[in-house]
Write a protein that holds these residues in place. Structure first.
Motif, PDB file in Angstrom:
ATOM      1  N   ASP A 142      34.236  24.131   1.465  1.00 46.67           N
ATOM      2  CA  ASP A 142      35.097  23.208   2.223  1.00 46.67           C
ATOM      3  C   ASP A 142      36.409  23.885   2.613  1.00 46.67           C
ATOM      4  O   ASP A 142      36.899  23.729   3.743  1.00 46.67           O
ATOM      5  N   ASP A 143      36.986  24.652   1.671  1.00 46.35           N
ATOM      6  CA  ASP A 143      38.253  25.333   1.962  1.00 46.35           C
ATOM      7  C   ASP A 143      38.088  26.361   3.071  1.00 46.35           C
ATOM      8  O   ASP A 143      38.947  26.472   3.975  1.00 46.35           O
ATOM      9  N   SER A 144      36.991  27.135   3.006  1.00 44.94           N
ATOM     10  CA  SER A 144      36.772  28.159   4.028  1.00 44.94           C
ATOM     11  C   SER A 144      36.526  27.538   5.397  1.00 44.94           C
ATOM     12  O   SER A 144      37.077  28.002   6.412  1.00 44.94           O
ATOM     13  N   LEU A 145      35.694  26.523   5.433  1.00 46.70           N
ATOM     14  CA  LEU A 145      35.452  25.839   6.722  1.00 46.70           C
ATOM     15  C   LEU A 145      36.747  25.249   7.257  1.00 46.70           C
ATOM     16  O   LEU A 145      37.029  25.313   8.468  1.00 46.70           O
ATOM     17  N   GLY A 146      37.510  24.659   6.345  1.00 48.55           N
ATOM     18  CA  GLY A 146      38.776  24.063   6.778  1.00 48.55           C
ATOM     19  C   GLY A 146      39.790  25.084   7.238  1.00 48.55           C
ATOM     20  O   GLY A 146      40.714  24.748   7.997  1.00 48.55           O
ATOM     21  N   SER A 147      39.641  26.323   6.803  1.00 41.98           N
ATOM     22  CA  SER A 147      40.556  27.390   7.234  1.00 41.98           C
ATOM     23  C   SER A 147      40.144  27.982   8.576  1.00 41.98           C
ATOM     24  O   SER A 147      40.992  28.271   9.428  1.00 41.98           O
ATOM     25  N   ILE A 148      38.824  28.171   8.780  1.00 46.71           N
ATOM     26  CA  ILE A 148      38.340  28.836  10.001  1.00 46.71           C
ATOM     27  C   ILE A 148      38.299  27.887  11.184  1.00 46.71           C
ATOM     28  O   ILE A 148      38.672  28.254  12.316  1.00 46.71           O
ATOM     29  N   ALA A 149      37.850  26.646  10.966  1.00 48.11           N
ATOM     30  CA  ALA A 149      37.644  25.717  12.080  1.00 48.11           C
ATOM     31  C   ALA A 149      38.901  25.524  12.933  1.00 48.11           C
ATOM     32  O   ALA A 149      38.817  25.574  14.174  1.00 48.11           O
ATOM     33  N   PRO A 150      40.087  25.319  12.372  1.00 46.55           N
ATOM     34  CA  PRO A 150      41.277  25.132  13.228  1.00 46.55           C
ATOM     35  C   PRO A 150      41.589  26.351  14.097  1.00 46.55           C
ATOM     36  O   PRO A 150      42.104  26.215  15.208  1.00 46.55           O
ATOM     37  N   GLN A 151      41.253  27.567  13.596  1.00 43.52           N
ATOM     38  CA  GLN A 151      41.526  28.772  14.380  1.00 43.52           C
ATOM     39  C   GLN A 151      40.634  28.849  15.617  1.00 43.52           C
ATOM     40  O   GLN A 151      40.984  29.526  16.595  1.00 43.52           O
ATOM     41  N   LEU A 152      39.485  28.184  15.566  1.00 41.49           N
ATOM     42  CA  LEU A 152      38.597  28.144  16.733  1.00 41.49           C
ATOM     43  C   LEU A 152      38.902  26.960  17.632  1.00 41.49           C
ATOM     44  O   LEU A 152      38.701  27.026  18.859  1.00 41.49           O
ATOM     45  N   GLU A 153      39.369  25.875  17.025  1.00 33.75           N
ATOM     46  CA  GLU A 153      39.739  24.711  17.832  1.00 33.75           C
ATOM     47  C   GLU A 153      40.988  25.002  18.667  1.00 33.75           C
ATOM     48  O   GLU A 153      41.080  24.635  19.837  1.00 33.75           O
ATOM     49  N   THR A 154      41.968  25.644  18.065  1.00 31.80           N
ATOM     50  CA  THR A 154      43.206  26.020  18.780  1.00 31.80           C
ATOM     51  C   THR A 154      43.377  27.525  18.610  1.00 31.80           C
ATOM     52  O   THR A 154      44.102  27.996  17.717  1.00 31.80           O
ATOM     53  N   PRO A 155      42.676  28.299  19.415  1.00 31.50           N
ATOM     54  CA  PRO A 155      42.642  29.735  19.195  1.00 31.50           C
ATOM     55  C   PRO A 155      43.989  30.406  19.459  1.00 31.50           C
ATOM     56  O   PRO A 155      44.760  29.964  20.305  1.00 31.50           O
ATOM     57  N   ALA A 156      44.230  31.459  18.715  1.00 33.27           N
ATOM     58  CA  ALA A 156      45.407  32.303  18.936  1.00 33.27           C
ATOM     59  C   ALA A 156      44.941  33.736  19.112  1.00 33.27           C
ATOM     60  O   ALA A 156      45.614  34.684  18.711  1.00 33.27           O
ATOM     61  N   VAL A 157      43.742  33.880  19.701  1.00 29.38           N
ATOM     62  CA  VAL A 157      43.123  35.187  19.897  1.00 29.38           C
ATOM     63  C   VAL A 157      42.578  35.256  21.308  1.00 29.38           C
ATOM     64  O   VAL A 157      42.410  34.230  21.986  1.00 29.38           O
ATOM     65  N   PHE A 175      46.117  40.327  20.555  1.00 29.12           N
ATOM     66  CA  PHE A 175      45.282  39.123  20.518  1.00 29.12           C
ATOM     67  C   PHE A 175      43.798  39.491  20.490  1.00 29.12           C
ATOM     68  O   PHE A 175      42.979  38.780  19.891  1.00 29.12           O
ATOM     69  N   ALA A 176      43.433  40.615  21.128  1.00 31.49           N
ATOM     70  CA  ALA A 176      42.039  41.075  21.097  1.00 31.49           C
ATOM     71  C   ALA A 176      41.674  41.516  19.669  1.00 31.49           C
ATOM     72  O   ALA A 176      40.578  41.226  19.156  1.00 31.49           O
TER      73      ALA A 176
END
Length: 454
Positions: free
Chosen positions: A111-126, A82-83
């Protein structure tokens, strides 16, 4: 199982082992260094693990005061994967940022890039400093949205300029197609339309795309202008070919006539015929230059042949007639010897004999005709003038009129003499002058009339 106590959240700043900030180029033409995930150091792993923990079967990440489950715990050291994923997510944000600076992205890519990165920060898996990563993403996101607006505005401006360029191309084509036929320069305007087509293709390849509906409409207008011009061009040259054929046919007929006349020896009539043919040639119109030139050469050859033959014949005739000049010249000299006239009747008899010898001498060369005729004519005129003068002096009617006019003038002169005497006696200078002038005029008239009567 005792839940490990969360480690203190590090102060914002560079994290040990985190990727160094990347210096980005300011212009798309400069190379841009895009960060990639290299081997993550143990120090970086440990720094990221400081934000995570294992609770039971789950891996937990601490974000401020919150704890968020990010996945299942597995392996001897469940936090390590996860790190590493944290650094991969961080690198993806930096890669996106680098691409922004390189101007390689479209609004859709952003838009595609923002839409891809934002969910990973909203619900992190790291596991790592999620708060710091969110702050970094917020800054990048702000730049991305500004870049999106800028790119969108630039593209709109480019599309507007591209549309303006296409409209200008169409307007030029329509202006050429709308020219009155008398103003069209077929060669230059055809070349201009071809150049406009090349310009259109170049604009399609290199300029911004315009709306398909607008492009279809402009292409329809452009094609209509080119088709209309081409139709007019074909009609013009078809009519020109027809007119040229008619002119060529007419001139061919004139050439045939000239070539037939070239053999004629009826010099005067044929010379007039050639003059008439030349007049017809001038009014026959202009045809294709190469054909006109060839026909004119034939016409001129026939004409030159006739007039050369006429000159040769005339020269031969002049040579044959040159022996008559001496006799004709002698007759003229004899006639000129009659002047000045002293005895009209004798001169008339002698002149008639001289005229007979002048005619009997025959024809002379053209160069001598006018000269000799002019000299003989001068003598003949002198005799006629003398005859007229003699007739007028013996004309009874003229004498009767002159006698009556003389009587009237004599009466008028007598009255004027009385008026003059009265004016002198009265001392009226003006009347004296008028009477003297009138008296002088009438005396002069009377003298002329008396000369006719006597």
């Amino acid at each position: 199982m005792t839940t490990p106590q969360p480690k203190p959240t590090p102060k914002p700043g560079p994290r040990p082992g985190a990727p160094s900030p990347v210096v980005l180029a300011q212009h798309a033409t400069h190379p841009v260094k895009v960060p990639v995930v290299a081997e993550v150091t143990d120090e970086q792993i440990e720094a990221a693990k400081g934000f995570g923990s294992v609770e039971g079967e789950s891996v937990i990440v601490t974000i401020g005061e919150d704890k968020v489950t990010v996945g299942d715990a597995a392996g001897d050291d469940p936090l390590v994967p996860f790190a590493k994923a944290y650094y991969e997510l961080s690198a993806s944000i930096e890669r996106f940022h680098a691409r922004l600076a390189s101007a390689e992205l479209s609004p859709k890519d952003i838009d595609d890039s923002l839409g891809s990165i934002a969910p990973q920060l909203e619900t992190p898996a790291v596991v790592g400093d999620i708060a710091a990563l969110r702050d970094r993403f917020a800054a990048v996101q702000k730049e991305a949205l500004e870049a999106r607006e800028r790119i969108q505005a630039e593209r709109e401006a480019a599309r507007a300029e591209a549309l303006k360029t296409r409209e200008h191309i169409v307007a030029q084509a329509e202006a050429i197609a709308a020219k009155p036929e008398a103003q069209v320069h077929w060669k230059n305007d055809t070349a201009e339309l071809r150049a406009l087509l090349d310009t259109w293709k170049e604009a399609q390849r290199n300029n911004a795309r315009i709306a398909k509906d607008a492009e279809r409409e402009l292409w329809k207008r452009f094609t209509a202008a080119r088709s209309g011009f081409e139709k007019a061009r074909k009609h013009h040259f078809a009519q020109l070919d027809k007119d040229n054929a008619q002119v060529a046919g007419r001139k061919e007929d004139l050439v045939a006539q000239a070539e037939r006349l070239a053999e004629s020896t009826d010099w005067d009539r044929t010379a007039r015929a050639f003059k008439d043919l030349m007049g017809e040639w001038k009014t026959a119109g202009r045809g294709r230059r190469s054909v006109d030139d060839a026909l004119w050469k034939r016409f001129q050859t026939a004409q030159d042949a006739f007039f050369e033959a006429r000159r040769s014949a005339s020269d031969a005739e002049d040579e044959a007639l040159s022996g008559n000049v001496e006799a004709k010249e002698a007759a003229v000299v004899e006639a000129e010897a009659l002047l000045p006239l002293t005895d009209l009747e004798t001169a008339k008899r002698q002149l008639r004999a001289i005229q007979d010898r002048f005619e009997d001498a025959g024809r002379v060369p053209r160069a001598d005709v006018a000269r000799l005729n002019k000299r003989m004519g001068a003598v003949e005129k002198a005799v006629r003038d003398a005859e007229d003068a003699q007739w007028n002096s013996r004309n009874p009617e003229l004498e009767r009129r002159a006698t009556g006019a003389a009587a009237q003038l004599e009466s008028a002169i007598a009255e004027l003499e009385q008026d003059l005497a009265a004016a002198k006696e009265a001392g009226d200078k003006r009347k004296v002058k008028e009477a003297e002038e009138a008296l002088a005029a009438r005396r002069a008239w009377l003298e002329q009339i008396q000369g006719v009567v006597n």
